[in-house]
Design a protein around this motif. Structure first.
Motif, PDB file in Angstrom:
ATOM      1  N   ARG A  16       0.838  -1.210   0.000  1.00 32.77           N
ATOM      2  CA  ARG A  16       0.000   0.000   0.000  1.00 32.77           C
ATOM      3  C   ARG A  16       0.869   1.254   0.000  1.00 32.77           C
ATOM      4  NH1 ARG A  16      -3.279  -3.235   3.215  1.00 32.77           N
ATOM      5  NH2 ARG A  16      -2.326  -2.513   5.144  1.00 32.77           N
ATOM      6  N   ALA A  17       1.939   1.247   0.784  1.00 35.19           N
ATOM      7  CA  ALA A  17       2.822   2.407   0.876  1.00 35.19           C
ATOM      8  C   ALA A  17       3.549   2.665  -0.445  1.00 35.19           C
ATOM      9  CB  ALA A  17       3.830   2.209   2.000  1.00 35.19           C
ATOM     10  N   ALA A  18       3.863   1.610  -1.167  1.00 36.99           N
ATOM     11  CA  ALA A  18       4.563   1.758  -2.443  1.00 36.99           C
ATOM     12  C   ALA A  18       3.659   2.338  -3.518  1.00 36.99           C
ATOM     13  CB  ALA A  18       5.114   0.406  -2.901  1.00 36.99           C
ATOM     14  N   ASP A  19       2.350   2.237  -3.304  1.00 43.60           N
ATOM     15  CA  ASP A  19       1.356   2.751  -4.254  1.00 43.60           C
ATOM     16  C   ASP A  19       1.648   2.252  -5.676  1.00 43.60           C
ATOM     17  OD1 ASP A  19      -0.974   4.123  -4.834  1.00 43.60           O
ATOM     18  OD2 ASP A  19       0.075   5.989  -5.312  1.00 43.60           O
ATOM     19  N   ALA A  20       2.005   0.986  -5.766  1.00 44.56           N
ATOM     20  CA  ALA A  20       2.348   0.388  -7.057  1.00 44.56           C
ATOM     21  C   ALA A  20       1.110   0.234  -7.930  1.00 44.56           C
ATOM     22  CB  ALA A  20       3.000  -0.965  -6.833  1.00 44.56           C
ATOM     23  N   GLN A  21       1.301   0.448  -9.215  1.00 41.84           N
ATOM     24  CA  GLN A  21       0.211   0.240 -10.163  1.00 41.84           C
ATOM     25  C   GLN A  21       0.006  -1.249 -10.383  1.00 41.84           C
ATOM     26  OE1 GLN A  21       1.948   2.908 -13.318  1.00 41.84           O
ATOM     27  NE2 GLN A  21      -0.226   3.337 -13.589  1.00 41.84           N
ATOM     28  N   PRO A  22      -1.236  -1.674 -10.594  1.00 41.18           N
ATOM     29  CA  PRO A  22      -1.451  -3.087 -10.922  1.00 41.18           C
ATOM     30  C   PRO A  22      -0.701  -3.447 -12.208  1.00 41.18           C
ATOM     31  CG  PRO A  22      -3.542  -1.953 -10.505  1.00 41.18           C
ATOM     32  CD  PRO A  22      -2.464  -0.901 -10.554  1.00 41.18           C
ATOM     33  N   LEU A  23      -0.096  -4.625 -12.233  1.00 43.67           N
ATOM     34  CA  LEU A  23       0.700  -5.035 -13.391  1.00 43.67           C
ATOM     35  C   LEU A  23      -0.102  -4.988 -14.682  1.00 43.67           C
ATOM     36  CD1 LEU A  23       2.719  -8.024 -11.892  1.00 43.67           C
ATOM     37  CD2 LEU A  23       3.514  -5.701 -12.334  1.00 43.67           C
ATOM     38  N   GLU A  24      -1.389  -5.351 -14.600  1.00 46.92           N
ATOM     39  CA  GLU A  24      -2.201  -5.395 -15.825  1.00 46.92           C
ATOM     40  C   GLU A  24      -2.463  -4.007 -16.403  1.00 46.92           C
ATOM     41  OE1 GLU A  24      -5.103  -5.495 -12.356  1.00 46.92           O
ATOM     42  OE2 GLU A  24      -3.205  -6.455 -12.825  1.00 46.92           O
ATOM     43  N   SER A  25      -2.203  -2.945 -15.635  1.00 47.00           N
ATOM     44  CA  SER A  25      -2.413  -1.585 -16.138  1.00 47.00           C
ATOM     45  C   SER A  25      -1.168  -1.020 -16.824  1.00 47.00           C
ATOM     46  CB  SER A  25      -2.832  -0.656 -14.994  1.00 47.00           C
ATOM     47  OG  SER A  25      -1.734  -0.422 -14.129  1.00 47.00           O
ATOM     48  N   SER A  34       8.562  -4.241 -13.143  1.00 46.46           N
ATOM     49  CA  SER A  34       7.917  -4.164 -11.830  1.00 46.46           C
ATOM     50  C   SER A  34       7.811  -5.556 -11.200  1.00 46.46           C
ATOM     51  CB  SER A  34       6.531  -3.533 -11.974  1.00 46.46           C
ATOM     52  OG  SER A  34       5.891  -3.457 -10.736  1.00 46.46           O
ATOM     53  N   TYR A  35       7.445  -6.536 -11.997  1.00 48.12           N
ATOM     54  CA  TYR A  35       7.325  -7.918 -11.520  1.00 48.12           C
ATOM     55  C   TYR A  35       8.658  -8.428 -10.987  1.00 48.12           C
ATOM     56  CZ  TYR A  35       6.305 -12.975 -11.904  1.00 48.12           C
ATOM     57  OH  TYR A  35       6.130 -14.320 -11.667  1.00 48.12           O
ATOM     58  N   LEU A  36       9.729  -8.198 -11.758  1.00 53.18           N
ATOM     59  CA  LEU A  36      11.053  -8.662 -11.350  1.00 53.18           C
ATOM     60  C   LEU A  36      11.500  -7.943 -10.077  1.00 53.18           C
ATOM     61  CD1 LEU A  36      13.584 -10.350 -11.818  1.00 53.18           C
ATOM     62  CD2 LEU A  36      14.386  -8.589 -13.407  1.00 53.18           C
ATOM     63  N   ALA A  37      11.291  -6.640 -10.014  1.00 51.57           N
ATOM     64  CA  ALA A  37      11.686  -5.872  -8.825  1.00 51.57           C
ATOM     65  C   ALA A  37      10.921  -6.355  -7.595  1.00 51.57           C
ATOM     66  CB  ALA A  37      11.451  -4.388  -9.056  1.00 51.57           C
ATOM     67  N   GLY A  38       9.629  -6.628  -7.765  1.00 49.89           N
ATOM     68  CA  GLY A  38       8.814  -7.108  -6.648  1.00 49.89           C
ATOM     69  C   GLY A  38       9.265  -8.460  -6.150  1.00 49.89           C
ATOM     70  N   ARG A  39       9.586  -9.352  -7.061  1.00 46.99           N
ATOM     71  CA  ARG A  39      10.041 -10.687  -6.656  1.00 46.99           C
ATOM     72  C   ARG A  39      11.370 -10.585  -5.915  1.00 46.99           C
ATOM     73  NH1 ARG A  39       7.292 -15.198  -8.522  1.00 46.99           N
ATOM     74  NH2 ARG A  39       9.129 -16.485  -8.241  1.00 46.99           N
TER      75      ARG A  39
END
Length: 198
Positions: A16-25, A34-39
């Motif tokens: 929530r704090a990162a306010d990341a956009q959903p990957l599908e958007s 974003s996916y790689l950074a999150g993993r």
């Protein structure tokens, strides 16, 4: 419903704090970054393994990148059981880097060799590109088994999510004679139900 584990609560708060956009958007390339950074951010430090080698399987569409892992404690001359691993990510996300941690862990837990396949992704490479790359990788592993230090009689295919789907396809192709037959399939939450009821 039971309370969430404190680790899960902390993870959700961080997201929530990162306010990341959903990957599908996101456009595919941005979603992949974003996916790689999150993993990477969410995984513990990677396990040490006995060996890592980057390879490439030939295919009509060009070389398919592979990464071979040998489990810790295995001898260099040992012919190991082998898991050809196909990463998840909805056929759009993921690569050998995003699934490095799980491949290292599987190699160590099984004292085997794991060969991760970096198949082509959609939408740039629509179906059947991923299946073709996965098939080329499996054929390469069987053909080069001795040089890779793997036992072709103890060969498995596996993967998570979309990769589980690809692994199941390879197992069926082996059953039907289009590819070498494998001894086992290891499917982690595979995408194999078109109705998505399970």
């Amino acid at each position: 419903m039971p309370a969430l584990h404190p680790d899960v609560q902390a993870l959700l708060a961080m997201l929530r704090a990162a306010d990341a956009q959903p990957l599908e958007s996101l456009p595919p390339e941005a979603a992949r970054r974003s996916y790689l950074a999150g993993r990477r951010a969410l995984q513990p430090p990677p396990d040490e393994v006995a060996q890592i080698r980057d390879l490439a399987a030939p295919s009509p569409a060009g070389p398919v990148p592979l990464r071979l892992y040998r489990g810790e404690g295995t001898a260099p001359e040992e012919r190991l059981p082998c898991l050809v691993y196909l990463h998840g990510g909805g056929w759009v996300l993921g690569n050998v880097e995003s699934h490095d941690w799980v491949c290292r862990r599987l190699a160590n837990l099984t004292r085997a060799s794991v060969i991760s396949v970096d198949y082509r992704l959609a939408p740039e490479h629509p179906f059947p590109a991923a299946v073709e790359d996965a098939a080329a990788a499996l054929a390469f592993v069987v053909e080069r088994a001795e040089g890779l230090g793997v036992d072709p009689a103890r060969l498995a295919v596996g993967g998570d999510s979309a990769g589980g789907n690809l692994a199941a396809v390879l197992a069926l192709m082996g059953r039907d004679g289009a590819l070498p037959r494998t001894a086992m399939q290891v499917l982690l939450y595979p995408a194999v139900d078109l109705a998505m009821t399970s």
